[in-house]
Design a protein around this motif. Structure first.
Motif, PDB file in Angstrom:
ATOM      1  N   ARG A  71       1.831  -1.113   6.425  1.00  0.00           N
ATOM      2  CA  ARG A  71       1.848  -2.469   7.006  1.00  0.00           C
ATOM      3  C   ARG A  71       0.682  -2.681   7.964  1.00  0.00           C
ATOM      4  O   ARG A  71       0.222  -3.800   8.138  1.00  0.00           O
ATOM      5  CB  ARG A  71       3.162  -2.719   7.751  1.00  0.00           C
ATOM      6  CG  ARG A  71       4.324  -2.985   6.858  1.00  0.00           C
ATOM      7  CD  ARG A  71       5.540  -3.521   7.585  1.00  0.00           C
ATOM      8  NE  ARG A  71       6.024  -2.677   8.644  1.00  0.00           N
ATOM      9  CZ  ARG A  71       5.974  -2.978   9.946  1.00  0.00           C
ATOM     10  NH1 ARG A  71       5.459  -4.119  10.360  1.00  0.00           N
ATOM     11  NH2 ARG A  71       6.467  -2.145  10.847  1.00  0.00           N
ATOM     12  N   HIS A  72       0.221  -1.613   8.606  1.00  0.00           N
ATOM     13  CA  HIS A  72      -0.851  -1.741   9.592  1.00  0.00           C
ATOM     14  C   HIS A  72      -2.234  -1.422   9.040  1.00  0.00           C
ATOM     15  O   HIS A  72      -3.205  -1.337   9.792  1.00  0.00           O
ATOM     16  CB  HIS A  72      -0.539  -0.887  10.818  1.00  0.00           C
ATOM     17  CG  HIS A  72       0.522  -1.496  11.683  1.00  0.00           C
ATOM     18  ND1 HIS A  72       1.867  -1.312  11.438  1.00  0.00           N
ATOM     19  CD2 HIS A  72       0.440  -2.327  12.748  1.00  0.00           C
ATOM     20  CE1 HIS A  72       2.558  -1.983  12.344  1.00  0.00           C
ATOM     21  NE2 HIS A  72       1.732  -2.611  13.138  1.00  0.00           N
ATOM     22  N   LEU A  73      -2.332  -1.256   7.725  1.00  0.00           N
ATOM     23  CA  LEU A  73      -3.650  -1.063   7.119  1.00  0.00           C
ATOM     24  C   LEU A  73      -4.410  -2.379   7.148  1.00  0.00           C
ATOM     25  O   LEU A  73      -3.884  -3.424   6.772  1.00  0.00           O
ATOM     26  CB  LEU A  73      -3.529  -0.614   5.664  1.00  0.00           C
ATOM     27  CG  LEU A  73      -3.269   0.853   5.367  1.00  0.00           C
ATOM     28  CD1 LEU A  73      -3.243   1.061   3.858  1.00  0.00           C
ATOM     29  CD2 LEU A  73      -4.312   1.755   5.990  1.00  0.00           C
ATOM     30  N   PHE A 135      -1.484  -6.208   4.072  1.00  0.00           N
ATOM     31  CA  PHE A 135      -0.210  -6.892   3.827  1.00  0.00           C
ATOM     32  C   PHE A 135      -0.041  -7.939   4.925  1.00  0.00           C
ATOM     33  O   PHE A 135       0.485  -7.652   6.005  1.00  0.00           O
ATOM     34  CB  PHE A 135       0.948  -5.887   3.827  1.00  0.00           C
ATOM     35  CG  PHE A 135       0.839  -4.865   2.731  1.00  0.00           C
ATOM     36  CD1 PHE A 135       1.177  -5.190   1.426  1.00  0.00           C
ATOM     37  CD2 PHE A 135       0.376  -3.587   3.003  1.00  0.00           C
ATOM     38  CE1 PHE A 135       1.062  -4.260   0.409  1.00  0.00           C
ATOM     39  CE2 PHE A 135       0.255  -2.648   1.993  1.00  0.00           C
ATOM     40  CZ  PHE A 135       0.592  -2.981   0.693  1.00  0.00           C
ATOM     41  N   PRO A 136      -0.497  -9.177   4.677  1.00  0.00           N
ATOM     42  CA  PRO A 136      -0.448 -10.222   5.707  1.00  0.00           C
ATOM     43  C   PRO A 136       0.979 -10.645   6.052  1.00  0.00           C
ATOM     44  O   PRO A 136       1.901 -10.510   5.241  1.00  0.00           O
ATOM     45  CB  PRO A 136      -1.221 -11.380   5.069  1.00  0.00           C
ATOM     46  CG  PRO A 136      -1.989 -10.790   3.934  1.00  0.00           C
ATOM     47  CD  PRO A 136      -1.178  -9.630   3.464  1.00  0.00           C
ATOM     48  N   PHE A 137       1.119 -11.178   7.236  1.00  0.00           N
ATOM     49  CA  PHE A 137       2.407 -11.660   7.739  1.00  0.00           C
ATOM     50  C   PHE A 137       2.776 -12.974   7.037  1.00  0.00           C
ATOM     51  O   PHE A 137       1.966 -13.891   6.940  1.00  0.00           O
ATOM     52  CB  PHE A 137       2.307 -11.895   9.249  1.00  0.00           C
ATOM     53  CG  PHE A 137       3.584 -12.358   9.875  1.00  0.00           C
ATOM     54  CD1 PHE A 137       4.573 -11.451  10.222  1.00  0.00           C
ATOM     55  CD2 PHE A 137       3.805 -13.708  10.127  1.00  0.00           C
ATOM     56  CE1 PHE A 137       5.758 -11.879  10.801  1.00  0.00           C
ATOM     57  CE2 PHE A 137       4.987 -14.140  10.711  1.00  0.00           C
ATOM     58  CZ  PHE A 137       5.965 -13.220  11.038  1.00  0.00           C
ATOM     59  N   ARG A 148      -2.149 -11.020  11.213  1.00  0.00           N
ATOM     60  CA  ARG A 148      -0.952 -10.307  11.675  1.00  0.00           C
ATOM     61  C   ARG A 148      -0.423  -9.425  10.553  1.00  0.00           C
ATOM     62  O   ARG A 148      -0.470  -9.811   9.385  1.00  0.00           O
ATOM     63  CB  ARG A 148       0.133 -11.313  12.083  1.00  0.00           C
ATOM     64  CG  ARG A 148      -0.264 -12.185  13.265  1.00  0.00           C
ATOM     65  CD  ARG A 148       0.575 -13.440  13.339  1.00  0.00           C
ATOM     66  NE  ARG A 148       1.985 -13.177  13.576  1.00  0.00           N
ATOM     67  CZ  ARG A 148       2.947 -14.096  13.469  1.00  0.00           C
ATOM     68  NH1 ARG A 148       2.635 -15.329  13.100  1.00  0.00           N
ATOM     69  NH2 ARG A 148       4.191 -13.780  13.712  1.00  0.00           N
ATOM     70  N   PRO A 149       0.098  -8.230  10.908  1.00  0.00           N
ATOM     71  CA  PRO A 149       0.649  -7.361   9.863  1.00  0.00           C
ATOM     72  C   PRO A 149       1.988  -7.888   9.361  1.00  0.00           C
ATOM     73  O   PRO A 149       2.717  -8.568  10.085  1.00  0.00           O
ATOM     74  CB  PRO A 149       0.831  -6.019  10.579  1.00  0.00           C
ATOM     75  CG  PRO A 149       1.026  -6.381  12.014  1.00  0.00           C
ATOM     76  CD  PRO A 149       0.197  -7.616  12.249  1.00  0.00           C
ATOM     77  N   ALA A 150       2.300  -7.552   8.131  1.00  0.00           N
ATOM     78  CA  ALA A 150       3.582  -7.952   7.547  1.00  0.00           C
ATOM     79  C   ALA A 150       4.739  -7.471   8.414  1.00  0.00           C
ATOM     80  O   ALA A 150       4.647  -6.432   9.071  1.00  0.00           O
ATOM     81  CB  ALA A 150       3.709  -7.379   6.140  1.00  0.00           C
ATOM     82  N   GLY A 151       5.835  -8.226   8.397  1.00  0.00           N
ATOM     83  CA  GLY A 151       7.030  -7.828   9.134  1.00  0.00           C
ATOM     84  C   GLY A 151       7.706  -6.638   8.468  1.00  0.00           C
ATOM     85  O   GLY A 151       7.415  -6.300   7.313  1.00  0.00           O
TER      86      GLY A 151
END
Length: 199
Positions: A71-73, A135-137, A148-151
Motif C-alpha cells: 500500500r505504501h509503494l 495503489f491510490p486512495f 494518498r496510499p490506499a486504505g
C-alpha cells in the motif's frame, strides 16, 4: 512486569487482584500444497472481477511483500528494467513495522508481470508523479487520490471475490507472505537470504 514489581517489593500488594486474561488460541497459518497453490492461482487468473486481488496475491506470493508494504509503494519505488535485466521493488521506511524491513526485492517474471498490471492500473487512476502511490486512495466511486496510499480495506471486495472463485474461503493476503517464505526455505534458500528478502 510481575518480576519487576516483585523486585521493587510492590507485587504482594497487587497479587490478590491479579488474574490472567484469557488468550485466544493460536495456530500456525496453513500453507497451500503445491497442487492447491496452482489451483488457487489458475482459478484466480480466469476471473477479471478479482484481478486486483489476483495481482496482489501474485506479488506477495513471489516477493513476501505484505499488504501494508504494498500500500505504501510509490511509483519511484518500482524499478522495472529491460526484461534481460532484473527488475526490483524497494519497500521504503514509511511502509514497514521495524527497521529490518526496508529492502529491495528482486522480481521474478510472475511478480514483474503483476507489478506491471498494478502500475498500469495506477496510471489509469491518475498516478503519474514518482511520489504518487502504486495503489491510490479511493475517495469515492471512480475518484482516486494518488497522493494518498490506499486504505487498509482497499482489497476487501476483490479479495472476497477471489476467495469465492478459487474455492479457498480461508486464504488471507498475509498468508501468501508465509507461503512465499515457506517455499523459499523448502527450496533450500539460505535462511540469511530469506531474511533479507522477507525483512
Amino acid at each position: 512486569l510481575a518480576q519487576i514489581l516483585t523486585h521493587c517489593k510492590l507485587w504482594p500488594k497487587l497479587d490478590p487482584y491479579y488474574f490472567p486474561l484469557p488468550v485466544r488460541g493460536w495456530s500456525p497459518r496453513e500453507v497451500l500444497s503445491e497442487e492447491d497453490e496452482e489451483k488457487f492461482f489458475k482459478a484466480a487468473a480466469e476471473h477479471p472481477e478479482a484481478s486486483l486481488a489476483y495481482w496482489v496475491a501474485t506479488i506477495t506470493n513471489n516477493t513476501t511483500a505484505a499488504g501494508m508494504e504494498l500500500r505504501h509503494l510509490r511509483l519511484k519505488n518500482l524499478f522495472l528494467r529491460d526484461k534481460k535485466e532484473i527488475s526490483e521493488i524497494y519497500i521504503p521506511e514509511d511502509a514497514v513495522k521495524n527497521n529490518s524491513r526496508p529492502r529491495k526485492i528482486s522480481l521474478n517474471p510472475e511478480a514483474r508481470w503483476a507489478i506491471e498490471q498494478c502500475h498500469r492500473r495506477a496510471l489509469s487512476l491518475g498516478a503519474y508523479d514518482p511520489d504518487h502511490y502504486l495503489f491510490p486512495f479511493r475517495v469515492k466511486s471512480n475518484d482516486y487520490d494518488p497522493k494518498r496510499p490506499a486504505g487498509r480495506t482497499f482489497l476487501r471486495k476483490s479479495w472476497e471475490k477471489l476467495r469465492t472463485v478459487t474455492g479457498f474461503p480461508d486464504v488471507n493476503p498475509h498468508d501468501l507472505r508465509h507461503q512465499c517464505i515457506t517455499r523459499l526455505l523448502e527450496n533450500d534458500v539460505q535462511p540469511e537470504t530469506v531474511r533479507a528478502i522477507a525483512g
